[in-house]
Design an enzyme around this catalytic site. Structure first.
Site, PDB file in Angstrom:
ATOM      1  N   CYS A 130       0.861  -1.185   0.000  1.00  0.00           N
ATOM      2  CA  CYS A 130       0.000   0.000   0.000  1.00  0.00           C
ATOM      3  C   CYS A 130       0.895   1.231   0.000  1.00  0.00           C
ATOM      4  O   CYS A 130       2.063   1.150  -0.395  1.00  0.00           O
ATOM      5  CB  CYS A 130      -0.983  -0.024   1.174  1.00  0.00           C
ATOM      6  SG  CYS A 130      -0.226   0.036   2.805  1.00  0.00           S
TER       7      CYS A 130
ATOM      8  N   CYS B 127      -1.513   0.863   7.412  1.00  0.00           N
ATOM      9  CA  CYS B 127      -2.949   0.577   7.519  1.00  0.00           C
ATOM     10  C   CYS B 127      -3.337  -0.677   6.719  1.00  0.00           C
ATOM     11  O   CYS B 127      -3.577  -1.739   7.275  1.00  0.00           O
ATOM     12  CB  CYS B 127      -3.779   1.776   7.043  1.00  0.00           C
ATOM     13  SG  CYS B 127      -3.597   3.250   8.077  1.00  0.00           S
TER      14      CYS B 127
ATOM     15  N   ASP C 123      -8.195   3.900   0.926  1.00  0.00           N
ATOM     16  CA  ASP C 123      -7.259   4.346   1.952  1.00  0.00           C
ATOM     17  C   ASP C 123      -8.046   4.835   3.173  1.00  0.00           C
ATOM     18  O   ASP C 123      -8.814   5.793   3.064  1.00  0.00           O
ATOM     19  CB  ASP C 123      -6.417   5.483   1.360  1.00  0.00           C
ATOM     20  CG  ASP C 123      -5.324   5.936   2.289  1.00  0.00           C
ATOM     21  OD1 ASP C 123      -5.359   5.584   3.486  1.00  0.00           O
ATOM     22  OD2 ASP C 123      -4.428   6.658   1.821  1.00  0.00           O
TER      23      ASP C 123
END
Ligand code: 4NP
Length: 159
Positions: free
Chosen positions: A11, A16, A127
């Site tokens: 990512c 996250c 996101d």
């Protein structure tokens, strides 16, 4: 046909989505008894959070589902990762564009959208960094779904 399969989740920040994917997929692989056969890691395209633990919200959401990601630490994508991982699975189209730039220069495994293995019809893991806690629940739902499809694909490779 191969003896071992390796999976890298990518990512932007590696605090996250991709550590969540790493933790969830480790649990799925363990539940299938495949942990000796599947190597799993995660990284980010960016370098802002190197060495950091996953975002507390990501840790809490994963813990609610019985998954501990507290031991993970953020690292940045190394072009050589494209040589050493069989699957390079990105979370959104920006990650895809960024990793494809590296791939065009370096070669190796072509990156693909992780949710291509899912059945949700959603192409990207949004996101969650600047949003609310429900963003982390959606991340988990999408990752758990795509993880099951990925297991099936890996079983095909190991067969
Ligand atoms: P991730 O989320 O890519 O899922 O780890 C983000 C984490 C940090 C930032 C952006 C996205 N940031 O801008 O610092």
């Amino acid at each position: 046909m191969s003896d071992q399969v390796s999976v890298l989740f990518v990512c932007l920040g590696n605090i996250c989505r991709s550590p969540t994917a790493e933790g969830v997929f480790r649990a799925l692989v363990a539940a299938e008894g495949l942990e000796q056969l599947v190597r799993i890691d995660s990284c980010g395209t960016g370098d802002w959070h190197l060495g950091k633990v996953p975002d507390p919200r990501a840790q809490a959401a994963a813990r609610e589902r019985g998954i501990d990601i507290s031991q993970l630490r953020a690292r940045q994508l190394d072009p050589r990762d494209l040589d050493t991982f069989d699957y390079v699975l990105v979370m959104d189209r920006q990650n895809l564009a960024d990793v494809k730039d590296v791939w065009r220069q370096h070669g190796g495994t072509e990156p693909e959208l992780f949710l291509g293995y899912g059945r949700s019809g959603t192409p990207e893991v949004p996101d969650p960094y600047y949003g609310g806690d429900d963003g982390f629940e959606l991340v988990l739902d999408l990752i758990q779904d795509a993880g099951k499809g990925l297991i099936a694909d890996i079983r095909g490779r190991l067969a």
